[in-house]
Design a protein around this motif. Sequence first.
Motif, short mmCIF file in Angstrom:
data_model
loop_
_atom_site.label_atom_id
_atom_site.label_comp_id
_atom_site.label_asym_id
_atom_site.label_seq_id
_atom_site.Cartn_x
_atom_site.Cartn_y
_atom_site.Cartn_z
N SER A 255 -3.98 -5.65 -2.52
CA SER A 255 -3.37 -5.70 -3.85
C SER A 255 -2.00 -5.06 -3.77
O SER A 255 -1.55 -4.63 -2.71
CB SER A 255 -4.25 -4.94 -4.86
OG SER A 255 -4.39 -3.59 -4.45
N ILE A 256 -1.32 -5.01 -4.92
CA ILE A 256 -0.03 -4.33 -5.01
C ILE A 256 -0.27 -2.94 -5.54
O ILE A 256 -0.58 -2.77 -6.72
CB ILE A 256 0.93 -5.13 -5.91
CG1 ILE A 256 1.30 -6.47 -5.26
CG2 ILE A 256 2.19 -4.31 -6.19
CD1 ILE A 256 2.09 -7.42 -6.16
N ASP A 257 -0.17 -1.95 -4.67
CA ASP A 257 -0.27 -0.55 -5.06
C ASP A 257 1.12 0.05 -4.97
O ASP A 257 1.72 0.09 -3.89
CB ASP A 257 -1.20 0.22 -4.11
CG ASP A 257 -2.64 -0.28 -4.15
OD1 ASP A 257 -2.98 -1.03 -5.09
OD2 ASP A 257 -3.40 0.09 -3.25
N LEU B 153 -2.28 6.06 2.31
CA LEU B 153 -3.10 6.61 1.24
C LEU B 153 -3.94 5.56 0.52
O LEU B 153 -4.97 5.90 -0.05
CB LEU B 153 -2.20 7.32 0.21
CG LEU B 153 -1.35 8.48 0.75
CD1 LEU B 153 -0.56 9.11 -0.39
CD2 LEU B 153 -2.21 9.53 1.44
N THR B 154 -3.48 4.31 0.49
CA THR B 154 -4.31 3.26 -0.11
C THR B 154 -4.44 2.13 0.90
O THR B 154 -3.60 1.96 1.77
CB THR B 154 -3.72 2.70 -1.42
OG1 THR B 154 -2.53 1.96 -1.14
CG2 THR B 154 -3.41 3.80 -2.41
N ASN C 221 0.83 -1.20 0.00
CA ASN C 221 0.00 0.00 0.00
C ASN C 221 0.87 1.25 0.00
O ASN C 221 2.06 1.19 0.33
CB ASN C 221 -0.95 -0.02 1.19
CG ASN C 221 -2.17 -0.89 0.91
OD1 ASN C 221 -3.02 -0.53 0.10
ND2 ASN C 221 -2.23 -2.05 1.54
N ILE C 222 0.26 2.36 -0.39
CA ILE C 222 1.01 3.60 -0.57
C ILE C 222 0.86 4.49 0.66
O ILE C 222 -0.26 4.67 1.17
CB ILE C 222 0.54 4.32 -1.85
CG1 ILE C 222 0.90 3.47 -3.07
CG2 ILE C 222 1.17 5.72 -1.96
CD1 ILE C 222 0.29 3.95 -4.37
N TYR C 223 1.98 5.00 1.11
CA TYR C 223 2.04 5.89 2.26
C TYR C 223 2.73 7.18 1.87
O TYR C 223 3.57 7.19 0.96
CB TYR C 223 2.84 5.24 3.41
CG TYR C 223 2.10 4.14 4.12
CD1 TYR C 223 1.87 2.91 3.50
CD2 TYR C 223 1.61 4.31 5.41
CE1 TYR C 223 1.18 1.90 4.14
CE2 TYR C 223 0.92 3.30 6.07
CZ TYR C 223 0.71 2.10 5.43
OH TYR C 223 0.03 1.10 6.06
N ALA C 224 2.38 8.25 2.56
CA ALA C 224 3.11 9.51 2.43
C ALA C 224 3.78 9.81 3.75
O ALA C 224 3.20 9.60 4.82
CB ALA C 224 2.16 10.65 2.06
#
Lengths: 456, 160
Positions: free
Chosen positions: A311-313, A306-307, A292-295
Amino acid sequence: MALDMTLPAPRRISNSLKRWRLRAVALVAAAIGAVGLAAPAQALVQIDITQGQVEPLPIALPSFGSTGGEADLARQMTEVIANDLKRSGLFRPLDPASYVDQTLDAAAVPNFQNWRAIDAQALVAGTLTREPDGRLKAEFRLWDVFAAEQMIGQQYYTQPDNWRRLAHIIADAIYERLTGEKGYFDTRVVFVSETGPKNDRTKRLAIMDQDGANVRYLTRGDDLVLTPRFSPSSQDVTYMSYSGGVPSVYLLNIETGEREVLGNFPGMTFAPRFSPDGRSVVMSLQQEGNANIYAMDLGSRRTTRLTNSASIDTSPSFSPDGRQIVFESDRGGAQQLYVMGADGSNPQRISFGNGRYSTPVWSPRGDLIAFTKQSGGRFSIGVMKPDGSGERILTEGYHNEGPTWAPNGRVLMFFRETQGAQGGPSLYTVDITGRNEMRVTTDTFSSDPAWSPLLD
Amino acid sequence: MVTNISLRSAGRAAIVILVAAFMAACAQKQEQLNGQAVPGSAQDFVVNVGDRVYFAVDSSDLSGTAQATLDKQAQWLQRYNRYTITVEGHADERGTREYNLALGARRASAVKAYLASRGVAPNRMRTISYGKERPVAVCDNESCWSQNRRSVTVLDNAGS
């Protein structure tokens, strides 16, 4: 004819070089006045690069004149300028063998008839001088050959070992004057230099000028390093390294060499990229089978997820206004491109073509998203609009991957793998028409390029 | 065909094996090695159990063959419970770098979960993904790519 040399007081146009301790210099530029010719009877020469097909502009670049034994350097500078312009695909430097005047000083009024005879539309004249204090002074003028009109007149002072940067700055000035858009020659590229056999590669972070000159290594090759990306200031690089127990995203100050792990995540972090304001880094965190996506806010070190999908983001990239993020995800079954708000809101799939889409990168102009596309066992580099329309493939082959934008959004760099046990990656550029593809020569196999902003 | 096992420092890719342990042609040689491998040794694990399983393109599903190998790994690891392991996940080179890092992690995670379901304590296992960075076979067709889409179970403390 006397040259009007009424000069304004020199002003600093650059302090960026203080980043390069060993070469710290002040680069000073000033406009130099026009030669007193009659007003032009016709519009000045201009390249309209908004059209799909552009005929390269014939331009003459006789060697800069020189004083004080700088003839070799004057010739080399002229060659760097000509090479920049040629590689852009928008200019056609004419064969020096056709020049009546092999060198042309900035102070001279050209014999335009000689240059019209070889169909030069633009002409660059320059003079390189060694000042008593050891600095180089470079003056140059850009002439419209048919209008017999000066288009630019500038002079610069710099330390001698900075001469290549000066050549790129002059090439940028010519590019900007003739196309109406910012140049991209005074830039650098951070990339991964690869040596050793395919099943035991040594990878090092390296940095070079955009034309492949001045390669410097930033890591020694002890640890596997991947996917470096510049901060907007070009002072920091974020990348992924296997130097710790868990492969993680790092931040490296390329002036001081200081290095740190970004964050304290409970798993592998990868695919980092800076926000346009440089204040945060987005990246993927791997947990079990999902990414997952992080900021991460670099000031507070606070992280925001963020997500949140099974799945693979990955491969997040900000829009230039910082308000949206494009990324790839296999949430629909295979890799596709999605755009979401910078806070993770409202993800929308934008890629619907036949194949898998990955490594999206938002253009600095905001108008296009570049990507890698896998289809039919081939790997292409392409662009589409942020709403997913207007897909165009720019180059296609066995394996092309990982586009990065020149700061003016007109050119992409990427890497291409050659086949075979001895094969490996090399760097290439292609313009957004797909018409002008050029190899960037490096001494080693090279991958994962990331283009800096224009140095300032 | 000679089996060449070199254990390298933990930071780099762990085990280089210059044998396709599953090739029928090697069966006779393996018998000899069987005689040499000390039970409970790293060589015993690699040769008699099999340290790796293979995956289909862009998949982390465990095939019947993979499950059979992992069943043997789980039994062996329970018998020799002094070992902790690192499950490496790898991808072939026909994908993009960042996605392949995640895909390798997904494969390693699938193996770890399966071993845990067969009784290996999760706290004995860690995973790491090398994506497409550590191929073992370097030709440009499926015969090599299929060898690179793998997970490798590495004994962490094989020397102790």
